[in-house]
Scaffold this active site. Structure first.
Site, PDB file in Angstrom:
ATOM      1  N   HIS A 116      24.806  12.017 -35.012  1.00 51.71           N
ATOM      2  CA  HIS A 116      24.699  11.053 -33.907  1.00 51.71           C
ATOM      3  C   HIS A 116      25.031  11.719 -32.565  1.00 51.71           C
ATOM      4  O   HIS A 116      26.028  12.436 -32.468  1.00 51.71           O
ATOM      5  CB  HIS A 116      25.698   9.927 -34.201  1.00 51.71           C
ATOM      6  CG  HIS A 116      25.641   8.783 -33.277  1.00 51.71           C
ATOM      7  ND1 HIS A 116      26.693   8.441 -32.463  1.00 51.71           N
ATOM      8  CD2 HIS A 116      24.674   7.865 -33.043  1.00 51.71           C
ATOM      9  CE1 HIS A 116      26.364   7.370 -31.764  1.00 51.71           C
ATOM     10  NE2 HIS A 116      25.152   6.996 -32.106  1.00 51.71           N
ATOM     11  N   SER A 140      17.952   6.473 -34.892  1.00 54.89           N
ATOM     12  CA  SER A 140      19.253   5.991 -35.343  1.00 54.89           C
ATOM     13  C   SER A 140      19.030   5.179 -36.614  1.00 54.89           C
ATOM     14  O   SER A 140      17.882   4.934 -37.002  1.00 54.89           O
ATOM     15  CB  SER A 140      19.973   5.214 -34.244  1.00 54.89           C
ATOM     16  OG  SER A 140      19.583   3.885 -34.207  1.00 54.89           O
ATOM     17  N   ASP A 174      18.519   4.477 -19.502  1.00 50.37           N
ATOM     18  CA  ASP A 174      19.047   4.794 -20.839  1.00 50.37           C
ATOM     19  C   ASP A 174      19.230   3.495 -21.626  1.00 50.37           C
ATOM     20  O   ASP A 174      20.129   2.717 -21.325  1.00 50.37           O
ATOM     21  CB  ASP A 174      20.405   5.501 -20.634  1.00 50.37           C
ATOM     22  CG  ASP A 174      21.038   5.947 -21.920  1.00 50.37           C
ATOM     23  OD1 ASP A 174      20.356   6.004 -22.948  1.00 50.37           O
ATOM     24  OD2 ASP A 174      22.252   6.274 -21.886  1.00 50.37           O
ATOM     25  N   MET A 175      18.377   3.262 -22.596  1.00 51.84           N
ATOM     26  CA  MET A 175      18.473   1.968 -23.308  1.00 51.84           C
ATOM     27  C   MET A 175      18.154   2.082 -24.788  1.00 51.84           C
ATOM     28  O   MET A 175      17.408   2.951 -25.223  1.00 51.84           O
ATOM     29  CB  MET A 175      17.494   0.967 -22.700  1.00 51.84           C
ATOM     30  CG  MET A 175      16.043   1.333 -22.946  1.00 51.84           C
ATOM     31  SD  MET A 175      14.960  -0.110 -22.913  1.00 51.84           S
ATOM     32  CE  MET A 175      13.537   0.542 -23.801  1.00 51.84           C
ATOM     33  N   ALA A 176      18.735   1.163 -25.562  1.00 53.24           N
ATOM     34  CA  ALA A 176      18.340   0.977 -26.952  1.00 53.24           C
ATOM     35  C   ALA A 176      17.046   0.166 -26.956  1.00 53.24           C
ATOM     36  O   ALA A 176      16.768  -0.569 -26.000  1.00 53.24           O
ATOM     37  CB  ALA A 176      19.430   0.206 -27.688  1.00 53.24           C
ATOM     38  N   LYS A 224       6.072  -5.354 -28.417  1.00 48.27           N
ATOM     39  CA  LYS A 224       6.069  -4.200 -27.501  1.00 48.27           C
ATOM     40  C   LYS A 224       7.250  -3.273 -27.775  1.00 48.27           C
ATOM     41  O   LYS A 224       7.123  -2.050 -27.795  1.00 48.27           O
ATOM     42  CB  LYS A 224       6.098  -4.686 -26.052  1.00 48.27           C
ATOM     43  CG  LYS A 224       4.893  -5.537 -25.693  1.00 48.27           C
ATOM     44  CD  LYS A 224       4.991  -6.058 -24.271  1.00 48.27           C
ATOM     45  CE  LYS A 224       3.869  -7.037 -23.984  1.00 48.27           C
ATOM     46  NZ  LYS A 224       3.915  -7.545 -22.621  1.00 48.27           N
ATOM     47  N   GLY A 306      20.953   3.379 -13.540  1.00 43.78           N
ATOM     48  CA  GLY A 306      22.073   4.322 -13.492  1.00 43.78           C
ATOM     49  C   GLY A 306      23.035   4.029 -12.358  1.00 43.78           C
ATOM     50  O   GLY A 306      24.179   4.481 -12.362  1.00 43.78           O
TER      51      GLY A 306
HETATM   52  P1  NAI Z   1      22.022  -1.387 -21.221  1.00 36.22           P
HETATM   53  O1  NAI Z   1      21.267  -2.589 -21.698  1.00 36.22           O
HETATM   54  O2  NAI Z   1      23.400  -1.590 -20.733  1.00 36.22           O
HETATM   55  O3  NAI Z   1      21.196  -0.682 -20.060  1.00 36.22           O
HETATM   56  C1  NAI Z   1      19.861  -0.283 -20.252  1.00 36.22           C
HETATM   57  C2  NAI Z   1      19.298   0.310 -18.970  1.00 36.22           C
HETATM   58  O4  NAI Z   1      19.076  -0.720 -18.027  1.00 36.22           O
HETATM   59  C3  NAI Z   1      20.230   1.315 -18.288  1.00 36.22           C
HETATM   60  O5  NAI Z   1      19.482   2.420 -17.882  1.00 36.22           O
HETATM   61  C4  NAI Z   1      20.774   0.578 -17.074  1.00 36.22           C
HETATM   62  O6  NAI Z   1      20.951   1.486 -15.998  1.00 36.22           O
HETATM   63  C5  NAI Z   1      19.643  -0.369 -16.791  1.00 36.22           C
HETATM   64  N1  NAI Z   1      20.163  -1.602 -16.176  1.00 36.22           N
HETATM   65  C6  NAI Z   1      20.960  -2.530 -16.749  1.00 36.22           C
HETATM   66  N2  NAI Z   1      21.215  -3.512 -15.880  1.00 36.22           N
HETATM   67  C7  NAI Z   1      20.571  -3.198 -14.729  1.00 36.22           C
HETATM   68  C8  NAI Z   1      20.422  -3.828 -13.458  1.00 36.22           C
HETATM   69  N3  NAI Z   1      21.030  -4.982 -13.166  1.00 36.22           N
HETATM   70  N4  NAI Z   1      19.664  -3.217 -12.536  1.00 36.22           N
HETATM   71  C9  NAI Z   1      19.054  -2.054 -12.797  1.00 36.22           C
HETATM   72  N5  NAI Z   1      19.146  -1.398 -13.968  1.00 36.22           N
HETATM   73  C10 NAI Z   1      19.884  -1.983 -14.917  1.00 36.22           C
HETATM   74  O7  NAI Z   1      22.031  -0.249 -22.357  1.00 36.22           O
HETATM   75  P2  NAI Z   1      21.926  -0.396 -23.945  1.00 36.22           P
HETATM   76  O8  NAI Z   1      20.519  -0.629 -24.342  1.00 36.22           O
HETATM   77  O9  NAI Z   1      22.956  -1.383 -24.405  1.00 36.22           O
HETATM   78  O10 NAI Z   1      22.374   1.082 -24.423  1.00 36.22           O
HETATM   79  C11 NAI Z   1      23.727   1.501 -24.275  1.00 36.22           C
HETATM   80  C12 NAI Z   1      23.904   2.944 -24.684  1.00 36.22           C
HETATM   81  O11 NAI Z   1      23.754   3.061 -26.075  1.00 36.22           O
HETATM   82  C13 NAI Z   1      22.928   3.946 -24.068  1.00 36.22           C
HETATM   83  O12 NAI Z   1      23.692   5.002 -23.520  1.00 36.22           O
HETATM   84  C14 NAI Z   1      22.128   4.469 -25.271  1.00 36.22           C
HETATM   85  O13 NAI Z   1      21.732   5.829 -25.166  1.00 36.22           O
HETATM   86  C15 NAI Z   1      23.116   4.284 -26.375  1.00 36.22           C
HETATM   87  N6  NAI Z   1      22.491   4.225 -27.698  1.00 36.22           N
HETATM   88  C16 NAI Z   1      22.562   5.315 -28.509  1.00 36.22           C
HETATM   89  C17 NAI Z   1      22.015   5.295 -29.774  1.00 36.22           C
HETATM   90  C18 NAI Z   1      22.082   6.496 -30.648  1.00 36.22           C
HETATM   91  O14 NAI Z   1      21.781   6.386 -31.830  1.00 36.22           O
HETATM   92  N7  NAI Z   1      22.449   7.649 -30.159  1.00 36.22           N
HETATM   93  C19 NAI Z   1      21.363   4.088 -30.299  1.00 36.22           C
HETATM   94  C20 NAI Z   1      21.302   3.012 -29.334  1.00 36.22           C
HETATM   95  C21 NAI Z   1      21.866   3.074 -28.092  1.00 36.22           C
END
Ligand code: NAI
Length: 350
Positions: A116, A140, A174-176, A224, A306
């Site tokens: 991971h 994942s 960066d999003m799931a 999608k 970001g």
């Molecule tokens: P999130 O839903 O908090 O954010 C997703 C994206 O939307 C981000 O880029 C954020 O900058 C943007 N965003 C959110 N609100 C915003 C706003 N008001 N205005 C503009 N942009 C906005 O992120 P999520 O989907 O909960 O993911 C969290 C972390 O989990 C990430 O770092 C991801 O890499 C990590 N992750 C890692 C996995 C792995 O297996 N390595 C699997 C799933 C997630």
């Protein structure tokens, strides 16, 4: 409880070294966990250390991996991580991709047999800080139904991209690809609360609001998001020859075995397209224009991806440090390596 950056990072590093990780790998892993936690992604910060420590201690993360790099063309290569700690494999893979993109304009680097790698935005940002444009995505463990399905087939398969601007801003998206992370369901369970009907489904594939009845998460935006999580799995799984789809290993099943996950970095030198200076200037313009747009009622401002993460980081330090749950701090400060909590077959266990 609030901790300084150094204290949090050192506690995490020390714990993983006690579990058996080398100082170099523990340092790199702790740095990225801190990067994530300080930006408000607590789900990908200190809370993960006990799980990693258990997997390290049980042999499911190779502590002295034999990394191999195979350049398969001027713009492509595979970095095999020998099931080493995913954070280090993803960083080493990105270093190769940056070098290759600077030399040949484009790099498509796959990482195979890794563990991971946490918040993947860190790796995309590495390239953007070197004046490159980058996309990264990784597999994942299966937790999400395909659109219209009844069983988990794909993981929360995250996607990230990052680009530089002509100023200090770096756009890091960066999003799931699932509506919510599994951790959010757990939060609702422990709070005795219900979940919105668009987060997850039961064993018949139907929406659930009782967090205890969740059988799988759902993709973002229906069909999608399903297509996007499939794309991630094809490019970072099928293409690299590692297990794909429902065959991807579970995070919580047999911690003595390597996870054999895949990740893909795609890095592009803007110089080969519009030119670096023009690209950065346009990206600054994009951020300026978005930020200057009148916000809809209740939104305050239009942020570039970001931007809010950096605001959370700055706010944390202005308020005395990074907020970490007391229980986790107690564990990090204790002599215990782990409490044998993660080695089970139920991906939906508490
Ligand atoms: P999130 O839903 O908090 O954010 C997703 C994206 O939307 C981000 O880029 C954020 O900058 C943007 N965003 C959110 N609100 C915003 C706003 N008001 N205005 C503009 N942009 C906005 O992120 P999520 O989907 O909960 O993911 C969290 C972390 O989990 C990430 O770092 C991801 O890499 C990590 N992750 C890692 C996995 C792995 O297996 N390595 C699997 C799933 C997630």
């Amino acid at each position: 409880m609030r901790l300084s950056r150094d204290e949090l990072k050192n506690l995490m590093k020390t714990k993983m070294m006690r579990a058996g990780l080398s100082e170099e790998h523990a340092e790199q892993t702790a740095e990225i966990l801190t990067w994530s936690h300080e930006r408000g992604y607590a789900s990908h910060g200190a809370v993960r250390v006990e799980y990693y420590s258990e997997r390290i201690a049980k042999g499911g993360i190779t502590t002295n991996p034999n990394f191999t790099w195979k350049e398969t063309g001027p713009c492509s290569g595979i970095f095999d991580g020998d099931n080493g700690v995913g954070y280090v494999v993803a960083v080493e893979g990105m270093k190769k991709a940056i070098e290759m993109a600077k030399k040949n304009g484009v790099a498509v680097v796959g990482m195979s047999n890794m563990s991971h790698s946490g918040s993947i935005g860190y790796y995309a940002e590495m390239a953007a800080k070197q004046d490159l444009a980058a996309i990264t995505f990784c597999q994942s463990d299966p937790m999400a139904v395909p659109y219209g399905g009844t069983e988990p087939y794909y993981g929360t398969n995250p996607i990230s991209f990052a680009v530089p601007t002509a100023d200090e801003r770096v756009v890091v998206f960066d999003m799931a690809t699932t509506v919510q992370a599994w951790g959010k369901i757990l939060d609702k369970r422990s709070a005795g609360a219900s979940i919105p009907a668009d987060w997850a489904v039961d064993d018949k594939g139907l929406p659930v609001t009782d967090p205890h009845k969740v059988n799988a998460l759902v993709p973002i935006a229906g069909a999608k998001g399903y297509g996007l999580m499939m794309m991630v799995d094809i490019f970072s799984g099928v293409l690299l020859g590692v297990p794909f789809g429902k065959h991807v290993s579970s995070m919580y099943h047999d911690l003595s075995e390597g996870r054999r996950l895949g990740q893909m970095h795609i890095v592009i030198d803007p110089e080969r397209f519009i030119g670096l200076d023009a690209f950065k200037k346009s990206m600054s313009q994009v951020c300026d224009e978005l930020g200057a747009m009148p916000a809809a009622e209740g939104y305050g401002k239009v942020y570039y991806p970001g931007e809010r993460a950096l605001m959370r980081r700055d706010k944390a330090y202005a308020s005395g440090g990074i907020e970490v749950v007391d229980e986790i701090v107690d564990y990090l400060r204790s002599d215990a390596i782990h409490f044998n909590r993660y080695d089970h077959k139920n991906r939906f266990a508490d």
